[in-house]
Design a protein around this motif. Structure first.
Motif, short mmCIF file in Angstrom:
data_model
loop_
_atom_site.label_atom_id
_atom_site.label_comp_id
_atom_site.label_asym_id
_atom_site.label_seq_id
_atom_site.Cartn_x
_atom_site.Cartn_y
_atom_site.Cartn_z
N THR A 217 0.81 -1.22 0.00
CA THR A 217 0.00 0.00 0.00
C THR A 217 0.84 1.27 0.00
O THR A 217 0.31 2.36 -0.20
CB THR A 217 -0.94 0.02 1.23
N THR A 218 2.13 1.13 0.20
CA THR A 218 3.02 2.28 0.04
C THR A 218 3.12 2.67 -1.44
O THR A 218 3.29 3.85 -1.78
CB THR A 218 4.42 1.98 0.59
N ASN A 219 2.99 1.68 -2.31
CA ASN A 219 3.10 1.91 -3.75
C ASN A 219 1.76 2.17 -4.42
O ASN A 219 1.68 2.97 -5.35
CB ASN A 219 3.75 0.68 -4.42
N VAL A 220 0.73 1.50 -3.95
CA VAL A 220 -0.58 1.54 -4.60
C VAL A 220 -1.68 1.68 -3.54
O VAL A 220 -1.70 0.91 -2.57
CB VAL A 220 -0.83 0.27 -5.44
N VAL A 221 -2.58 2.64 -3.73
CA VAL A 221 -3.75 2.75 -2.86
C VAL A 221 -4.79 1.73 -3.32
O VAL A 221 -5.28 1.82 -4.45
CB VAL A 221 -4.34 4.17 -2.90
N PRO A 222 -5.15 0.76 -2.49
CA PRO A 222 -6.12 -0.24 -2.91
C PRO A 222 -7.54 0.32 -2.90
O PRO A 222 -7.83 1.29 -2.20
CB PRO A 222 -5.95 -1.34 -1.86
N PRO A 223 -8.45 -0.29 -3.66
CA PRO A 223 -9.84 0.18 -3.67
C PRO A 223 -10.54 -0.10 -2.35
O PRO A 223 -10.18 -1.02 -1.61
CB PRO A 223 -10.47 -0.60 -4.82
N ALA A 224 -11.57 0.69 -2.08
CA ALA A 224 -12.39 0.48 -0.89
C ALA A 224 -13.37 -0.66 -1.09
O ALA A 224 -13.81 -1.30 -0.13
CB ALA A 224 -13.14 1.75 -0.54
N LEU A 225 -13.76 -0.91 -2.35
CA LEU A 225 -14.69 -1.98 -2.70
C LEU A 225 -14.50 -2.29 -4.17
O LEU A 225 -14.00 -1.44 -4.93
CB LEU A 225 -16.14 -1.56 -2.42
N ASN A 226 -14.87 -3.50 -4.56
CA ASN A 226 -14.71 -3.91 -5.94
C ASN A 226 -16.04 -4.35 -6.54
O ASN A 226 -16.94 -4.79 -5.83
CB ASN A 226 -13.71 -5.07 -6.02
N PHE A 227 -16.14 -4.20 -7.86
CA PHE A 227 -17.31 -4.63 -8.61
C PHE A 227 -16.90 -5.69 -9.63
O PHE A 227 -15.74 -5.76 -10.04
CB PHE A 227 -17.96 -3.46 -9.35
N GLU A 228 -17.88 -6.46 -10.06
CA GLU A 228 -17.63 -7.46 -11.09
C GLU A 228 -16.94 -6.84 -12.30
O GLU A 228 -17.21 -5.71 -12.68
CB GLU A 228 -18.96 -8.10 -11.52
N ALA A 229 -16.08 -7.61 -12.93
CA ALA A 229 -15.31 -7.11 -14.07
C ALA A 229 -16.23 -6.69 -15.21
O ALA A 229 -17.23 -7.35 -15.50
CB ALA A 229 -14.35 -8.19 -14.56
N HIS A 230 -15.89 -5.56 -15.83
CA HIS A 230 -16.49 -5.07 -17.08
C HIS A 230 -17.93 -4.58 -16.95
O HIS A 230 -18.61 -4.39 -17.96
CB HIS A 230 -16.42 -6.14 -18.17
N VAL A 231 -18.41 -4.32 -15.75
CA VAL A 231 -19.77 -3.78 -15.61
C VAL A 231 -19.83 -2.30 -15.96
O VAL A 231 -20.91 -1.73 -16.15
CB VAL A 231 -20.34 -4.01 -14.20
N ALA A 232 -18.69 -1.62 -16.04
CA ALA A 232 -18.58 -0.23 -16.47
C ALA A 232 -19.37 0.74 -15.59
O ALA A 232 -20.36 1.32 -16.03
CB ALA A 232 -19.00 -0.07 -17.93
N PRO A 233 -18.93 0.97 -14.36
CA PRO A 233 -19.62 1.95 -13.50
C PRO A 233 -19.39 3.37 -14.01
O PRO A 233 -18.25 3.76 -14.28
CB PRO A 233 -18.96 1.74 -12.13
N LEU A 234 -20.46 4.16 -14.12
CA LEU A 234 -20.34 5.50 -14.71
C LEU A 234 -20.80 6.63 -13.80
O LEU A 234 -20.58 7.80 -14.12
CB LEU A 234 -21.12 5.57 -16.03
N ASP A 235 -21.46 6.33 -12.68
CA ASP A 235 -21.82 7.41 -11.76
C ASP A 235 -22.02 6.83 -10.38
O ASP A 235 -22.27 5.63 -10.21
CB ASP A 235 -23.10 8.13 -12.22
N ILE A 236 -21.91 7.70 -9.37
CA ILE A 236 -22.14 7.32 -7.99
C ILE A 236 -22.78 8.51 -7.28
O ILE A 236 -22.35 9.65 -7.45
CB ILE A 236 -20.84 6.88 -7.28
#
Length: 470
Positions: A309-328
């Motif tokens: 995590t010093t190199n990369v900030v991990p996501p807080a949550l993940n979604f299925e691959a390729h669902v293409a989230p566009l707004d929150i």
């Protein structure tokens, strides 16, 4: 009701400009009716739009829509003799607008691939001031192309001594852009820019903005929470491999990321070297939420490097691959006596995300709107980042085999003052609403089979005359 239509030609009539147009309640049906979650209803409020993307309510409850190829149109709920339904009016004609839209008082901000523009907007007249808009940010287009939408979020001022900012997401230049590992490239980033009164003449250059996050491939959806944290949903790569194995069908995961604006570091979120696993069980790969590399010219980049995590900030949550989230968007809950329309109080503070849907995955995935149960006190999702069950669909296309051509394709999300969730679907040219299943409007969700009133009205006018000017 049409307030202005130009029809020309005795044999082949052409509608050149439609400034105002009404669609009556119950007259508009889904092109492809979705499945709706228990206790909810959904119905179309307006269709026939060209390509609706970003949406935003103004202070008078007009829904402003970026309609690609047109500009900005306003949808207004009417209850009068000339329109009992929703009326459309063109607010701003600019065919270069493609997604982003924000409001700050009377300032309307919209985006093209290369610029963010500011217009002075009048909600009462549904108009913008004449003359050229002010350029706020410029220099975002690259010759190679790549992701072209620029999502906008206003970070308001908490008091008179702090200047408000506009936050802008800029995607990568293509599927995998090796150069984006260097923040100096300027792509796959989120930056912010101070607004009034400090915008320079001609606008900021993109690199003058404060870097909030790098290594974010394409964060199309962004929103702020009450604790001054910026949440974004990221579209990850296609055609990814791991250790020489093709793992792209179920990997990498799409991501929910967060930037704490109280403690800005400009850190990297991994792209283009590091990705998040969704399902690599058949390849003995990392578990869901684990980090991996698809290979890099840099020999020091490994799965272990990506997991640090010093190199990369991990996501807080993940979604299925390729669902293409566009707004929150976060649901603010129901106030006063508005319970008959808004979705359940039990979902207050939860996040909602639109899934545009995969464009080439077999089988398809996404094509709906999901709810993320939220921990209000901690301002984080209830589920852990390694969960596959951290969200649920509230609306979704019923038959994935019909997608993408035969399904809704949600893009923009916006809650109104009644607690209803409005959604744009670009591929079907629709704006629809999700609300309580027992609301007074719920009956309009039932398919009536009646034709669109605006279509009937256009045809009747065409039969009467070929030169009418209303």
């Amino acid at each position: 009701m049409l307030s202005k239509i130009v029809l020309v030609g005795a044999l082949a009539l052409q509608v050149q400009t439609v400034y105002s147009q009404c669609q009556a309640k119950g007259s508009v049906l889904f092109a492809h009716k979705p499945t709706v979650g228990k206790g909810l209803s959904a119905h179309v409020v307006y269709n026939g739009l060209k390509k609706p993307r970003g949406i935003k309510f103004d202070d008078l409850s007009n829904l402003l829509v970026v309609d690609v190829g047109v500009g900005v149109v306003a949808l207004t709920s009417k209850n009068s003799t000339d329109c009992m339904g929703w009326e459309r009016k063109v607010v701003l004609e600019n065919g270069d607008l493609n997604h982003g839209i924000e409001l700050d008082g009377t300032s309307l901000f919209v985006s093209t691939e290369s610029e963010v523009l500011e217009y002075q907007y009048n909600a009462s007249s549904l108009s913008v001031s004449s003359g050229n808009p002010r350029t706020v940010v410029k220099g975002m287009k690259k010759p190679e192309g790549g992701h072209y939408t620029r999502t906008l979020v206003i970070q308001p001022s908490p008091n008179s001594t702090i200047i408000p900012h506009i936050i802008i997401s800029r995607g990568s230049d293509g599927n995998v852009e090796p150069a984006a590992a260097d923040p100096a490239t300027g792509t796959a980033q989120i930056r912010r820019f101070a607004l009034h009164p400090s915008v320079p003449d001609g606008g900021y250059d993109w690199f003058q903005g404060q870097l909030l996050a790098s290594g974010i491939r394409n964060a199309v959806g962004m929103t702020l929470d009450k604790k001054n944290k910026l949440w974004s949903v990221e579209n990850s790569v296609d055609e990814v491999t791991w250790n020489g194995k093709d793992v792209h069908t179920d990997n990498p995961a799409e991501e929910l990321n967060v930037v704490d604006l109280n403690n800005i570091s400009g850190a990297s979120y991994g792209y283009p070297n590091c990705y998040t696993a969704w399902d690599m069980s058949s390849f003995s790969g990392p578990s869901t939420g684990g980090q991996f590399t698809a290979g890099s010219d840099n020999a020091s980049i490994s799965d272990a490097f990506c997991s640090n995590t010093t190199n990369v900030v991990p996501p807080a949550l993940n979604f299925e691959a390729h669902v293409a989230p566009l707004d929150i968007k976060f649901y603010g809950g129901i106030k006063g006596n508005e319970t008959e329309f808004g979705i359940t109080r039990d979902w207050t503070n939860d996040a909602f995300v639109s899934f545009h849907g995969s464009w080439n995955r077999e089988p398809p995935a996404g094509y709906g709107v999901v709810r993320i149960p939220w921990s209000g006190d901690d301002s984080v999702p209830q589920a852990k980042s390694d969960s596959k069950t951290g969200y649920e669909y509230v609306v979704q296309a019923p038959d994935m085999n019909a997608c993408p051509s035969g399904c809704i394709r949600p893009v923009g999300l916006e809650f109104d003052q009644l607690g209803r969730l409005f959604v744009s679907s670009d591929a079907t040219g629709e704006v629809f609403v999700i609300e309580d299943g027992n609301s007074p409007d719920a009956s309009w969700a039932i398919s009536t089979g009646r034709p669109n009133i605006s279509t009937r009205y256009l045809l009747s006018i065409a039969l009467v005359s070929s030169w009418i000017l209303l």
